[in-house]
Design a protein around this motif. Structure first.
Motif, PDB file in Angstrom:
ATOM      1  N   PRO A   1      -6.262 -41.547  24.313  1.00 52.85           N
ATOM      2  CA  PRO A   1      -5.784 -41.767  22.906  1.00 52.85           C
ATOM      3  C   PRO A   1      -6.698 -41.242  21.703  1.00 52.85           C
ATOM      4  CG  PRO A   1      -5.094 -43.455  24.314  1.00 52.85           C
ATOM      5  CD  PRO A   1      -5.935 -42.878  25.152  1.00 52.85           C
ATOM      6  N   LEU A   2      -7.968 -41.958  21.964  1.00 52.86           N
ATOM      7  CA  LEU A   2      -9.063 -41.701  21.066  1.00 52.86           C
ATOM      8  C   LEU A   2      -9.358 -39.951  20.961  1.00 52.86           C
ATOM      9  CD1 LEU A   2     -11.901 -44.430  21.830  1.00 52.86           C
ATOM     10  CD2 LEU A   2     -10.237 -44.048  19.590  1.00 52.86           C
ATOM     11  N   SER A   3      -9.334 -39.292  22.218  1.00 55.45           N
ATOM     12  CA  SER A   3      -9.480 -37.979  22.120  1.00 55.45           C
ATOM     13  C   SER A   3      -8.466 -37.223  21.519  1.00 55.45           C
ATOM     14  CB  SER A   3      -9.720 -37.595  23.682  1.00 55.45           C
ATOM     15  OG  SER A   3     -10.842 -37.869  24.078  1.00 55.45           O
TER      16      SER A   3
ATOM     17  N   THR B   1      -5.924 -34.465  16.420  1.00 57.41           N
ATOM     18  CA  THR B   1      -4.658 -34.445  15.769  1.00 57.41           C
ATOM     19  C   THR B   1      -4.647 -33.674  14.341  1.00 57.41           C
ATOM     20  OG1 THR B   1      -3.840 -36.208  16.859  1.00 57.41           O
ATOM     21  CG2 THR B   1      -2.884 -35.839  14.912  1.00 57.41           C
ATOM     22  N   ASP B   2      -4.169 -32.949  14.091  1.00 55.07           N
ATOM     23  CA  ASP B   2      -4.243 -32.295  12.900  1.00 55.07           C
ATOM     24  C   ASP B   2      -4.067 -33.184  11.469  1.00 55.07           C
ATOM     25  OD1 ASP B   2      -4.084 -30.445  10.441  1.00 55.07           O
ATOM     26  OD2 ASP B   2      -2.406 -29.126  11.709  1.00 55.07           O
ATOM     27  N   ARG B   3      -4.945 -32.864  10.452  1.00 57.35           N
ATOM     28  CA  ARG B   3      -4.807 -34.067   9.364  1.00 57.35           C
ATOM     29  C   ARG B   3      -3.647 -33.649   8.677  1.00 57.35           C
ATOM     30  NH1 ARG B   3      -9.556 -36.328   7.571  1.00 57.35           N
ATOM     31  NH2 ARG B   3     -11.485 -35.792   8.724  1.00 57.35           N
TER      32      ARG B   3
ATOM     33  N   TYR C   1      -2.963 -38.366   8.957  1.00 57.64           N
ATOM     34  CA  TYR C   1      -3.974 -39.126  10.007  1.00 57.64           C
ATOM     35  C   TYR C   1      -4.742 -38.058  10.868  1.00 57.64           C
ATOM     36  CZ  TYR C   1      -0.411 -39.288  13.467  1.00 57.64           C
ATOM     37  OH  TYR C   1       0.690 -39.081  14.324  1.00 57.64           O
ATOM     38  N   GLY C   2      -5.527 -38.523  11.684  1.00 60.17           N
ATOM     39  CA  GLY C   2      -6.461 -37.903  12.538  1.00 60.17           C
ATOM     40  C   GLY C   2      -7.406 -36.951  12.121  1.00 60.17           C
ATOM     41  N   LEU C   3      -8.301 -36.632  12.808  1.00 56.53           N
ATOM     42  CA  LEU C   3      -9.510 -35.833  12.338  1.00 56.53           C
ATOM     43  C   LEU C   3      -9.545 -34.210  12.457  1.00 56.53           C
ATOM     44  CD1 LEU C   3     -12.010 -38.297  14.068  1.00 56.53           C
ATOM     45  CD2 LEU C   3     -11.182 -38.401  11.791  1.00 56.53           C
ATOM     46  N   GLY C   4      -8.502 -33.758  13.145  1.00 56.41           N
ATOM     47  CA  GLY C   4      -8.418 -32.246  13.346  1.00 56.41           C
ATOM     48  C   GLY C   4      -9.741 -31.556  13.801  1.00 56.41           C
ATOM     49  N   LEU C   5     -10.476 -32.342  14.856  1.00 55.22           N
ATOM     50  CA  LEU C   5     -11.826 -31.921  15.218  1.00 55.22           C
ATOM     51  C   LEU C   5     -11.249 -30.703  16.502  1.00 55.22           C
ATOM     52  CD1 LEU C   5     -13.792 -35.272  15.621  1.00 55.22           C
ATOM     53  CD2 LEU C   5     -13.700 -33.567  13.838  1.00 55.22           C
ATOM     54  N   THR C   6     -12.395 -29.998  16.429  1.00 55.79           N
ATOM     55  CA  THR C   6     -12.046 -28.823  17.759  1.00 55.79           C
ATOM     56  C   THR C   6     -12.724 -29.746  19.107  1.00 55.79           C
ATOM     57  OG1 THR C   6     -14.593 -28.240  17.326  1.00 55.79           O
ATOM     58  CG2 THR C   6     -12.729 -27.299  16.004  1.00 55.79           C
TER      59      THR C   6
ATOM     60  N   LEU D   1     -18.568 -36.274  19.846  1.00 56.21           N
ATOM     61  CA  LEU D   1     -17.885 -37.682  19.782  1.00 56.21           C
ATOM     62  C   LEU D   1     -18.182 -38.498  20.943  1.00 56.21           C
ATOM     63  CD1 LEU D   1     -16.758 -39.634  17.719  1.00 56.21           C
ATOM     64  CD2 LEU D   1     -14.471 -38.762  18.567  1.00 56.21           C
ATOM     65  N   ILE D   2     -17.720 -37.693  22.008  1.00 57.10           N
ATOM     66  CA  ILE D   2     -17.579 -38.598  23.447  1.00 57.10           C
ATOM     67  C   ILE D   2     -19.423 -38.765  23.764  1.00 57.10           C
ATOM     68  CG2 ILE D   2     -17.316 -38.467  25.787  1.00 57.10           C
ATOM     69  CD1 ILE D   2     -14.717 -37.045  25.108  1.00 57.10           C
ATOM     70  N   GLY D   3     -20.027 -37.901  23.292  1.00 60.10           N
ATOM     71  CA  GLY D   3     -21.367 -37.638  24.100  1.00 60.10           C
ATOM     72  C   GLY D   3     -22.181 -39.083  23.180  1.00 60.10           C
TER      73      GLY D   3
END
Length: 491
Positions: A299-301, A306-308, A312-317, A324-326
């Motif tokens: 869910p965090l990934s 998720t498209d801003r 909501y969401g961050l829209g990250l690649t 982020l996971i690292g």
């Protein structure tokens, strides 16, 4: 050089170094395949959703075999069973490299689950080695922290190395030719683990006259099989009643199991030991922390990607999500290293409670702070500090609370309860996010309310774990010398 200089039976740096390598390879197994999943799906000719079957089957087998293997380690020596588990893992990993169809890949991936018993057996072996020194508990905490560093470092190396090796062999453009040599890399690593254990790890002391409670383990296996399979079925049949019925039937088997075990001279699980105040809160904590540790990552990934435009969401690649996971894994490493230091500064119980509170604070902070990337990074870092501490601390604490001859099974059951907690959360979170799904540009994204529920469940679960740990005696999991000194002061 030893962790305890001048003490007989001290845990050597050499031993920790060898086991560090074992956990580093364990981390490689957990991280190596993740970036390859889209290409493996194409290679096998299956759908993305089908890969969940592989994960579910491996979790199911690990929940079933880990308690039995750990008990065998208590009976015949932890090194012997560690070698057996490594041989089985190596065979499955080599098979996986050459599996070219869904069925064979599923079987090989499932059998790879035997590596899950490595950490509990290592904790039991380290505790047994340090027992004669009188400081087995603190030695094990230090060692467990270092082993978790190896595990998470291996996961990072595996995630980065998996894609790099795949590209080096030709990548997606030469899919058929590149998959086999790429998957041979972790197989080689696991094969090396066998020789590291064989020549570098000493055997623990076994207790003569032990017997394996086959009937007890059979009842336990049936119960775990029903619960974990019910959770798996729930992901794909969330509108049906029968997965819940299967889980209820699994939980019902624990009533005859407990009654049977209380009558056994050498039970599969000593219920009286596990009912003690220094044991049952640890096992429940493993379940509750497993909710966030194993269930919340997907869910965090998806939230991060998720498209801003949805509000909501961050829209990250995918590349930024990997970073982020690292960073989350790095925070877990820091938490694992801090746990023995905090335990020495205060008490192990205090460190456990603080770690559980950090997990709770991290996930509950998502509810007000989730719209900016730095906020999500901060929340995951806080939760990662607590999670990293608990991953190694829980099996070490269980080993310290168990009598001689039961350290392996006690450590292993923290893994089993953690797995069940993660499976439960994974199924429930899938339902929660599906119910609130909204359609956007031809793709689905979980509603913000669904994510609120995920974060709340993770945070409240960790908060309950922190409260339960207050029931643990103040000097639980401390060294024998520390307890004796405290009793003298009290007298």
């Amino acid at each position: 050089m030893t962790l305890l200089r001048g003490k007989a039976g001290a845990v050597t740096v050499g031993l920790i170094g060898f086991l560090f390598f074992v956990e580093f390879v364990s981390g490689i197994l957990q991280g190596f395949y993740v970036p390859l999943i889209p290409d493996l799906v194409k290679y096998l000719g299956i759908r993305d959703a089908d890969f969940n079957i592989f994960e579910g089957a491996q979790l199911l087998l690990s929940a079933l075999v880990v308690p039995i293997l750990a008990k065998l380690g208590d009976m015949y020596g932890h090194k012997k069973i560690l070698l057996v588990a490594t041989v089985l893992t190596a065979g499955a990993t080599w098979w996986l490299a050459f599996a070219g169809d869904f069925t064979s890949f599923l079987i090989a991936w499932t059998l790879q689950a035997f590596y899950v018993v490595w950490l509990p057996l290592e904790i039991a072996l380290i505790f047994d080695k340090g027992r004669r020194s009188g400081r087995a508990a603190s030695d094990t905490r230090k060692a467990a922290g270092l082993l978790i560093v190896g595990l998470e470092a291996g996961a990072i190396a595996g995630a980065l190395g998996g894609s790099a090796v795949f590209e080096a062999f030709g990548g997606p453009e030469h899919l058929a030719a590149s998959v086999v040599p790429t998957l041979m890399v972790p197989a080689i690593a696991v094969s090396l683990v066998f020789f590291v254990i064989l020549f570098g790890v000493p055997e623990s002391e076994s207790l003569p006259g032990r017997t394996l409670d086959w009937i007890g383990f059979s009842i336990l296996t049936i119960g775990l099989l029903l619960i974990t399979s019910g959770l798996t079925f729930l992901k794909f049949n969330d509108d049906q009643w029968w997965p819940w019925a299967i889980m209820i039937a699994g939980m019902a088997t624990f009533w005859p199991f407990v009654r049977f075990e209380l009558r056994q001279k050498d039970p599969a699980i000593d219920i009286r030991v596990f009912a003690q105040p220094n044991m049952w809160p640890v096992q429940l904590t493993a379940f509750l922390v497993g909710i966030s540790l194993l269930g919340a990552q997907a869910p965090l990934s998806t939230y991060a990607g998720t498209d801003r435009a949805l509000g909501y969401g961050l829209g990250l690649t995918s590349g930024t999500i990997s970073i982020l996971i690292g960073l989350y894994l790095i925070s877990m490493i820091v938490g694992a290293l801090l746990f023995p230091l905090v335990s020495r500064w205060r008490t192990p119980r205090f460190a456990l409670i603080a770690a559980a509170f950090l997990v709770s604070i991290g996930y509950l902070s998502f509810i007000p702070f989730h719209l900016e990337t730095w906020q999500v990074f901060m929340n995951m870092a806080i939760a990662g500090l607590g999670s990293g501490a608990l991953v190694g601390a829980m099996p070490a604490a269980a080993a310290a609370a168990a009598p001689r001859g039961q350290t392996g099974i006690a450590s292993a059951l923290t893994n089993t309860t953690k797995t069940i907690g993660g499976s439960f959360a994974s199924s429930v979170f899938a339902i929660v996010l599906t119910i609130g799904a909204v359609q956007v540009a031809g793709s689905t994204a979980g509603s913000l309310f669904g994510y609120y529920l995920v974060w709340a469940i993770c945070g409240v679960g960790a908060l309950i774990a922190a409260v339960l740990l207050f029931f643990v005696p103040r000097l639980a999991f401390a060294d024998d010398a520390t307890v004796e000194d405290a009793e003298e002061v009290r007298a």
